[in-house]
Design an enzyme around this catalytic site. Structure first.
Site, PDB file in Angstrom:
ATOM      1  N   LYS A 269       0.850  -1.188   0.000  1.00  0.00           N
ATOM      2  CA  LYS A 269       0.000   0.000   0.000  1.00  0.00           C
ATOM      3  C   LYS A 269       0.890   1.245   0.000  1.00  0.00           C
ATOM      4  O   LYS A 269       1.790   1.373   0.828  1.00  0.00           O
ATOM      5  CB  LYS A 269      -0.905   0.012   1.231  1.00  0.00           C
ATOM      6  CG  LYS A 269      -1.957  -1.083   1.244  1.00  0.00           C
ATOM      7  CD  LYS A 269      -2.821  -0.991   2.499  1.00  0.00           C
ATOM      8  CE  LYS A 269      -3.824  -2.134   2.579  1.00  0.00           C
ATOM      9  NZ  LYS A 269      -4.916  -2.009   1.602  1.00  0.00           N
ATOM     10  N   ARG A 344      -9.631 -12.368   1.475  1.00  0.00           N
ATOM     11  CA  ARG A 344     -10.478 -13.421   0.882  1.00  0.00           C
ATOM     12  C   ARG A 344      -9.769 -14.769   0.874  1.00  0.00           C
ATOM     13  O   ARG A 344     -10.421 -15.813   0.886  1.00  0.00           O
ATOM     14  CB  ARG A 344     -10.911 -13.013  -0.522  1.00  0.00           C
ATOM     15  CG  ARG A 344      -9.803 -12.893  -1.547  1.00  0.00           C
ATOM     16  CD  ARG A 344     -10.200 -12.062  -2.744  1.00  0.00           C
ATOM     17  NE  ARG A 344     -10.394 -10.658  -2.377  1.00  0.00           N
ATOM     18  CZ  ARG A 344     -10.718  -9.691  -3.230  1.00  0.00           C
ATOM     19  NH1 ARG A 344     -10.899  -9.969  -4.498  1.00  0.00           N
ATOM     20  NH2 ARG A 344     -10.865  -8.453  -2.814  1.00  0.00           N
TER      21      ARG A 344
END
Length: 510
Positions: A269, A344
């Site tokens: 990020k 996920r």
């Protein structure tokens, strides 16, 4: 784990024996004001035109000589909901605390007789507790008694004290786990907090932290954790919570995303987007909070099984990278599209475990709860996104959660899985079975919060349990990326404890 306890009274007259030091009068001041307070409000309005328009403390001949008027604004319009009550209660609570009040009496009035306001008094209590909540780190440093000075709240209404406090106990656990900084709530300490929170309760806590066992049984989760293995205090774990109802008629099975810190991994990020990523464990926190409410309520017919994947997505030489193909617990081969779509992967292994054992429990219903996508926050704003599979649609699970959220002040919105979502994560070659994600931000990807639910169904094996199967399993993906913190401020916003109240209202409150 202190929070304001509650005392319930059936009328204002019945509170005379209570040792209250302020009265909070909360409601729509455009409607009729209770007779016991109308003169005080009228006199205050003559002196200050803000009375009835914003939360204010005014002198009055009431308990403690202090009356806090807390207007909700108009409640009748179709677009308003019970959160107006929670917000007014929170504003009043902050004034009460600043004034040195320790034991206020809360009176809710002028609420329309409609289903959406049927739990207004309960929502007001939780609104007060939300406003007064202080972070775990602050309480541990300063001491709870120094920060949480409001010790008891009286409420006039037909309410169940045990229910109110059980939900707040769960919300407190969820806020603590979600909001605490990444070292204080690194995986082993997250597990330790859960063990302490469920000590002396009927909830069984199992912590799976053996690295070899995790690598064998949770391979996708361990791919995410790979770069954290060089730092012992960052080692991953799975926290399993089990409540067995005495006469179980249904079983709620939860997978919770507990990324204690998300650097993005190899797809790091940038641009300041890493700040706040200690809150990426909000899904696991919310599940643990709901189970805490279950532990307090001890329902006769509802069993709960939860697996929380508690992992740090670190950067390092051994970090997993895009293009890797990893076989999950389900046997499905997953091609990694982006390492910042790590949650996920964790959920897929957890769901696969739950799927494999679902037939051992009566009437199983599966849920994944996660701060999963920026797209959910963009598409739904401050609302939790619910995405049901086919069997869940038949049972109308999302509709029931939606209804509970509206009444209990923890609102949701429903999205649907479509063929485009499954097409998006399809295998492009025979080398793999599914793609975890594209390599762009979810917020700029069409159906950016729906296609991950399709991936979860495929990667966990739940796609083999649709309405067209011999063994349908209802499953709802719950994305709290937009609802998990106040104001959408993931670094500084106070955790909301979503979706604890929604699930508690749906499954536990009669």
């Amino acid at each position: 784990m202190a929070f304001p306890t509650v005392s319930v009274f059936d009328s204002y007259a019945a509170t005379a024996s209570g040792d209250f030091d302020a009265v909070i009068l909360l409601g729509d001041f455009e409607r009729e004001i209770p007779d016991d307070f109308s003169d005080y409000v009228a006199q205050a309005q003559q002196m200050d035109a803000r009375v009835g328009k914003q939360a204010l403390l005014v002198p009055a001949d009431v308990a403690g000589g202090r009356l806090i008027v807390a207007p909700t604004g108009p409640l009748a319009p179709d677009y308003n909901d019970v959160r107006c009550v929670a917000e007014a209660a929170g504003a009043a609570a902050r004034i009460a605390q600043q004034a040195g009040v320790t034991k206020p009496l809360l009176i809710v009035f002028g609420v329309p007789h409609e289903a959406r306001y049927g739990q207004a008094e309960a929502v007001a209590y939780w609104g007060v507790c939300q406003a007064l909540y202080e972070p775990l780190e602050a309480r541990e440093h300063h001491g709870e008694e120094q920060l949480e000075t409001v010790t008891e709240i009286g409420i006039v209404g037909a309410l169940d004290e045990q229910w109110l406090q059980a939900v707040e106990a769960g919300k407190r656990v969820a806020r603590d786990l979600a909001g605490t900084e990444p070292e204080r709530m690194a995986p082993p300490r997250f597990a330790e907090y859960c063990q302490q929170a469920f000590a002396h309760t009927p909830v069984r806590v199992t912590v799976i932290d053996d690295v070899q066992q995790l690598q064998h049984e949770y391979p996708l989760l361990m791919a995410v954790a790979r770069a954290s293995l060089g730092v012992e205090r960052h080692h991953p774990c799975v926290v399993r919570l089990e409540y067995k109802a005495p006469a179980a008629e249904q079983t709620l099975m939860f997978a919770g995303k507990g990324i204690v810190y998300d650097t993005g991994g190899a797809d790091v990020k940038t641009g300041g987007h890493m700040a706040g990523m200690s809150r990426d464990k909000g899904g696991a926190a919310g599940v643990a909070g709901f189970v805490k409410t279950v532990a307090e309520m001890r329902p006769e017919t509802v069993s709960v099984v939860a697996e929380l994947g508690v992992v740090r997505n670190s950067i390092g030489a051994d970090a997993f990278v895009a293009d890797e193909i990893i076989t999950g617990h389900s046997g499905v081969r997953v091609r990694i599209g982006n390492t910042d779509a790590e949650g996920r992967l964790v959920l897929a292994d957890l769901l696969s475990h739950l799927r494999a054992e679902a037939h051992d429990y009566p009437n199983p219903q599966l849920f994944s709860v996660a701060t999963l996508t920026g797209h959910a926050a963009l598409a739904k704003g401050p609302y939790t996104a619910l995405i049901p599979n086919g069997p869940a649609r038949v049972k109308e699970l999302s509709e029931k959660l939606w209804e509970a959220g509206e009444v209990y002040g923890d609102p949701t919105e429903i999205s649907w899985s479509r063929r485009e979502d499954y097409h998006f994560v399809r295998a492009r070659t025979k080398a793999d079975d599914t793609l975890s994600s594209n390599n762009g931000p979810s917020a700029t990807t069409a159906r950016g919060h729906q296609f991950p639910a399709a991936f979860l169904a495929i990667a966990s094996g739940l796609d083999k349990h649709g309405n067209d199967s011999q063994q349908p399993l209802p499953y709802v993906h719950v994305d709290i990326a937009g609802s998990g913190v106040e104001g959408g401020d993931w670094q500084h916003g106070k955790p909301t404890a979503a979706p604890v109240t929604c699930f508690a209202g749906c499954y536990l409150h009669q």
